[in-house]
Design an enzyme around this catalytic site. Structure first.
Site, PDB file in Angstrom:
ATOM      1  N   TRP A 127      36.938  42.945  38.372  1.00 31.33           N
ATOM      2  CA  TRP A 127      37.112  41.776  37.515  1.00 31.33           C
ATOM      3  C   TRP A 127      35.883  40.882  37.692  1.00 31.33           C
ATOM      4  CZ3 TRP A 127      39.735  36.761  39.097  1.00 31.33           C
ATOM      5  CH2 TRP A 127      39.958  35.926  37.998  1.00 31.33           C
ATOM      6  N   ASP A 208      44.138  42.130  45.763  1.00 29.77           N
ATOM      7  CA  ASP A 208      44.399  41.334  44.565  1.00 29.77           C
ATOM      8  C   ASP A 208      45.464  42.069  43.770  1.00 29.77           C
ATOM      9  OD1 ASP A 208      44.427  39.856  42.256  1.00 29.77           O
ATOM     10  OD2 ASP A 208      42.281  40.014  41.844  1.00 29.77           O
ATOM     11  N   ALA A 210      47.594  41.409  40.744  1.00 37.10           N
ATOM     12  CA  ALA A 210      47.783  40.492  39.616  1.00 37.10           C
ATOM     13  C   ALA A 210      48.728  41.036  38.559  1.00 37.10           C
ATOM     14  CB  ALA A 210      46.431  40.174  38.971  1.00 37.10           C
ATOM     15  N   LYS A 243      51.074  37.114  34.718  1.00 36.42           N
ATOM     16  CA  LYS A 243      51.380  38.222  33.818  1.00 36.42           C
ATOM     17  C   LYS A 243      52.837  38.630  33.884  1.00 36.42           C
ATOM     18  CE  LYS A 243      46.805  38.339  34.621  1.00 36.42           C
ATOM     19  NZ  LYS A 243      46.127  37.512  35.643  1.00 36.42           N
TER      20      LYS A 243
END
Length: 394
Positions: A127, A208, A210, A243
């Site tokens: 990212w 991470d 997400a 999300k």
């Protein structure tokens, strides 16, 4: 003094959003911005969030500060959601943060506090904001091999070879599931080997996560993070609720730090609180409170999980449809990887020139590295995209 400021580089995704917005074509398709959309192109408020907000309206009596860490109940709920029983929760410190990005930033701050000379290792690609924040903070960033551009799969041998250069005190940033931007994930067996290497090097893992619930399922998507937590003496985890709870604008995230021993957690937690105080003092509460209410109420949680599963299966259906259509049009298995990838994103292997041609000739907007947002599609636009890709991407 402000006259000395220089223009900052434009965010490529935000720039792409502006181009899309100004495109007058009715047939344009937005596959760039990383946000979930349903078949109607909307990002709806989830049913459980609506219900929790109504409950909160009736029972909330104050807007006073919670704590520097956020409401402890939120941290406890997130530990259970992400880690389950993979590690003694008494070893885990947690703070609420402004979104998953805030959790990443605080993780980097903690790593810098522990080791001012820390090197943060990120996958190639990752990212973009990971690298941007690292560089802005003046930290050292190195990348490890990850994605095989030719086959659109993980190049695990190259990854492990890269990670041999990791030093004691470094931080290795891993995507817990639904790798952004490629959609290509490590297997659990591969995560286990990465954990062995991190242990051997005396480094620390930063996960991470997400997109928990967007890949193979809520529990399945947490399996790699739990494996690492069970195996490694220390670890950092940055989790986002944007999300899977659909609360993007509420900026709800959580940073968890696992200490080697429970006796060390008080100091770790105090340090996390200190970092919150230095950066933004008390974290936002509204989104965190809604998440806590949902995870603590059997009926709300069941409804949330059911809707999240609908979202996940919808994206898998679009992946399969797109892969099948491209196989039919190209008479090859070149794009079969799309059905195997997980999460919102895949990189389809188009060149920047081909991506530009897709935008100019067909109004199909994706990031220059050919990352496309699967959730930006629907059953009607998949054939349009497939036809364009089959024609342009030779």
């Amino acid at each position: 003094m402000l006259s000395t400021l220089k223009p900052q580089p434009a965010d490529k995704i935000l720039e792409l959003m502006a181009l899309y917005r100004d495109d007058p074509r009715d047939t344009k398709i937005d596959l760039g911005v990383g946000i979930y959309k349903n078949a109607d192109g909307e990002t709806p408020v989830m049913r459980a969030i609506k219900a929790a907000e109504k409950q909160l309206w009736d029972v909330e009596t104050t807007k006073k500060y919670t704590a520097l860490s956020g409401d402890p109940a939120f941290g406890a709920a997130m530990k259970t959601l992400v880690l389950a029983d993979s590690v003694d929760h008494a070893r885990v410190g947690a703070i609420a943060t402004p979104g998953g990005t805030g959790a990443i930033r605080q993780a980097f701050e903690l790593a810098k506090l522990v080791n001012p000379d820390v090197t943060i290792w990120t996958s190639n690609p990752t990212w973009p904001n990971h690298v941007s924040i690292i560089k802005f903070m003046g930290l050292t960033n190195k990348s490890y091999a990850y994605f095989d551009e030719a086959n659109c799969t993980v190049d695990f041998d190259a990854m492990m070879e890269s990670l041999k250069e990791v030093k004691s005190g470094d931080v290795v940033l891993l995507h817990g599931c639904c790798h952004n931007p490629t959609g290509a994930n490590l297997t659990l067996e591969q995560f286990d080997l990465v954990a062995d290497l991190i242990l051997e090097k005396g480094a620390m893992a930063l996960v991470d996560i997400a997109y928990q619930g967007f890949g193979d399922g809520l529990e399945e998507d947490a399996a790699a993070t739990r494996l690492l937590a069970a195996k490694l003496p220390e670890m950092l985890i940055a989790s986002s609720c944007s999300k899977n709870f659909g609360i993007y604008r509420e900026r709800t995230g959580c940073l968890m730090a696992i200490s080697e021993k429970a006796e060390q957690t008080a100091v770790t937690q105090g340090t996390l609180n200190f970092l919150n105080r230095q950066n933004y003092s008390f974290p936002p509460d509204h989104g965190a409170r809604l998440v806590t209410m949902i995870l603590g109420d059997a009926a709300l949680k069941a409804d949330w999980m059911a809707e999240l599963e609908e979202v996940r299966l919808g994206m898998l259906g679009l992946r399969t449809q797109l892969a099948d259509e491209l196989r039919r049009l190209t008479n090859s298995d070149r794009f079969d990887f799309i059905a195997k990838h997980r999460g919102m994103f895949s990189r389809i292997g188009a060149t920047p020139e081909e991506v530009l041609k897709l935008r100019e000739d067909y109004g199909i907007y994706m990031v220059g590295d050919s990352r496309l947002n699967i959730a930006g599609l629907n059953a009607e636009t998949v054939p349009i995209l497939a036809a364009a890709v089959a024609k342009i991407c030779k």
